[in-house]
Design a protein around this motif. Structure first.
Motif, short mmCIF file in Angstrom:
data_model
loop_
_atom_site.label_atom_id
_atom_site.label_comp_id
_atom_site.label_asym_id
_atom_site.label_seq_id
_atom_site.Cartn_x
_atom_site.Cartn_y
_atom_site.Cartn_z
N ASP A 40 0.70 -1.37 0.00
CA ASP A 40 -0.07 0.01 0.06
C ASP A 40 0.78 1.26 0.07
O ASP A 40 1.51 1.82 0.88
N VAL A 41 1.28 1.69 -1.15
CA VAL A 41 2.09 2.88 -1.33
C VAL A 41 1.28 3.85 -2.26
O VAL A 41 0.36 3.57 -2.91
N LYS A 42 2.13 4.99 -2.22
CA LYS A 42 1.65 6.34 -3.06
C LYS A 42 2.47 6.52 -4.18
O LYS A 42 3.51 6.34 -3.95
N LEU A 43 1.70 6.40 -5.50
CA LEU A 43 2.49 6.47 -6.68
C LEU A 43 2.95 7.96 -6.97
O LEU A 43 2.16 9.02 -6.41
N PRO A 44 4.11 8.11 -7.28
CA PRO A 44 4.34 9.63 -7.58
C PRO A 44 3.70 10.11 -8.63
O PRO A 44 2.81 9.66 -9.40
N GLU A 148 23.75 7.27 -18.35
CA GLU A 148 23.25 8.69 -18.06
C GLU A 148 21.64 8.81 -18.09
O GLU A 148 21.19 9.87 -18.17
N ILE A 149 21.20 7.65 -17.82
CA ILE A 149 19.39 7.66 -17.94
C ILE A 149 19.19 7.72 -16.31
O ILE A 149 19.50 6.39 -15.89
N SER A 150 18.18 8.29 -15.88
CA SER A 150 17.77 8.56 -14.66
C SER A 150 16.54 7.45 -14.27
O SER A 150 15.58 7.51 -15.15
N VAL A 151 16.44 6.74 -13.44
CA VAL A 151 15.29 6.09 -13.04
C VAL A 151 14.89 6.15 -11.58
O VAL A 151 15.99 5.98 -10.65
N LYS A 152 13.63 6.21 -11.21
CA LYS A 152 13.24 6.22 -9.74
C LYS A 152 12.60 4.91 -9.63
O LYS A 152 11.51 4.70 -10.22
N ARG A 153 12.90 4.09 -8.44
CA ARG A 153 12.69 2.92 -8.14
C ARG A 153 11.45 2.99 -7.01
O ARG A 153 11.80 3.74 -6.07
N LEU A 154 10.30 2.29 -7.13
CA LEU A 154 9.45 2.28 -5.92
C LEU A 154 8.90 0.74 -5.80
O LEU A 154 8.31 0.51 -6.92
N PRO A 155 9.25 0.02 -4.76
CA PRO A 155 8.75 -1.24 -4.45
C PRO A 155 7.36 -1.28 -4.39
O PRO A 155 6.67 -0.45 -3.43
N VAL A 156 6.60 -2.07 -4.98
CA VAL A 156 5.06 -1.98 -5.00
C VAL A 156 4.62 -3.26 -4.74
O VAL A 156 3.14 -3.38 -4.35
N TYR A 157 5.33 -4.26 -4.81
CA TYR A 157 4.83 -5.46 -4.29
C TYR A 157 6.26 -6.31 -3.72
O TYR A 157 7.34 -5.96 -3.84
N GLN A 158 5.88 -7.36 -3.01
CA GLN A 158 6.90 -8.25 -2.17
C GLN A 158 6.65 -9.48 -2.65
O GLN A 158 5.50 -10.15 -2.35
N MET A 159 7.51 -10.46 -2.85
CA MET A 159 7.52 -11.76 -2.98
C MET A 159 7.96 -12.36 -1.92
O MET A 159 9.17 -12.31 -1.40
N THR A 160 6.91 -13.14 -1.02
CA THR A 160 7.58 -14.01 0.17
C THR A 160 7.68 -15.36 -0.03
O THR A 160 6.85 -15.78 -0.85
N ALA A 161 8.39 -15.92 0.75
CA ALA A 161 8.91 -17.55 0.42
C ALA A 161 7.48 -18.39 1.08
O ALA A 161 7.14 -17.78 2.10
N ASN A 162 7.36 -19.28 0.45
CA ASN A 162 6.43 -20.31 0.79
C ASN A 162 7.19 -21.32 1.55
O ASN A 162 8.07 -22.21 0.93
#
Length: 251
Positions: A40-44, A148-162
């Motif tokens: 549950d995050v806020k998108l830019p 020289e290309i900029s990227v903004k990363r935002l984690p939006v999901y998580q993979m949890t181990a079974n």
């Protein structure tokens, strides 16, 4: 009785792969190593970016559940393969560029896009937006920084181990019914191997072949497999094609 090809991807992807293999006459079974949990995050603000990088179908599903305004959908979306492309199209993206070979396969298309827009080798002022998993196997931020290309990363999901194997998978192992395991990430195969070792069934791997999407995945799988087949490119189609060929050879 034909032996089973085991798919250890997350459930939706695993079910899709199982269905495809069965259409080619391959007995297949889904045994996911991980479960996807959306954050549950806020998108830019989309006005701050020139494009979107989508390295999985889970990323598409994750942002679609958030405040995903139409401005995002008008941007060029760089996706890793056909499944992600279809998911992006279904949520409203219309300008979709499909790469090959995972995140690394997007570097060239993104660089070409920047070059065409600017008419030179410099990057645009605005960065790309990368909604990603919490844990990543390939860092697009660092890799595109070399261009020289900029990227903004935002984690939006998580993979949890079974943790642990389900009853059906344990039975297949005990019966020696698994012919091969298809692995498309180092983490998923590590989890699968840990779950096998936890029940003291590591020797069963001697009768199972590994179909790996890369050398890194094969390394993460450890030793003891009957055979290890590494796809020339980390593409779903190539791994499943190997599974079909092995099934035809064994049956």
């Amino acid at each position: 009785m034909a032996k089973i090809t085991l798919i250890i991807r997350p459930k939706l992807d695993a079910d899709r792969d199982v269905n495809l293999l069965r259409r080619y006459g391959v007995s297949a079974f889904a045994s996911p190593s991980m479960t996807c949990i959306f954050k549950d995050v806020k998108l830019p603000d989309p006005a701050d970016f020139c494009g979107v990088i989508l390295t999985s179908r889970n990323a598409v599903d994750a942002v679609a559940k958030l405040d995903f305004v139409n401005s995002w959908k008008k941007m060029p979306a760089f996706v890793v393969g056909a499944a992600s492309a279809a998911a992006a199209f279904n949520v409203g993206f219309s300008n979709i560029v499909v790469g090959t070979g995972g995140g690394r396969g997007l570097l060239k298309p993104i660089h070409q896009y920047i070059t065409e827009i600017t008419g030179k080798q410099d990057s645009l002022c605005l960065p790309f937006f990368w909604p990603s998993a919490t844990e990543i196997s390939f860092d697009i931020v660092t890799s595109l920084a070399d261009y020289e290309i900029s990227v903004k990363r935002l984690p939006v999901y998580q993979m949890t181990a079974n943790k642990g194997l389900d009853v059906a998978t344990k039975a297949l192992l005990d019966n020696g019914s698994i012919a091969s395991v298809v692995a498309m990430s180092p983490r998923s195969i590590r989890i699968f191997r840990e779950n096998i070792d936890a029940i003291g069934n590591g020797l069963s791997l001697a009768g199972i072949s590994l179909i790996a999407g890369s050398a890194a995945i094969a390394d993460a799988a450890g030793d003891g497999w009957q055979n290890v087949y590494v796809a020339r490119q980390p593409r779903r189609s190539r791994l499943l094609a190997i599974a079909v060929l092995l099934n035809q050879r064994c049956n």
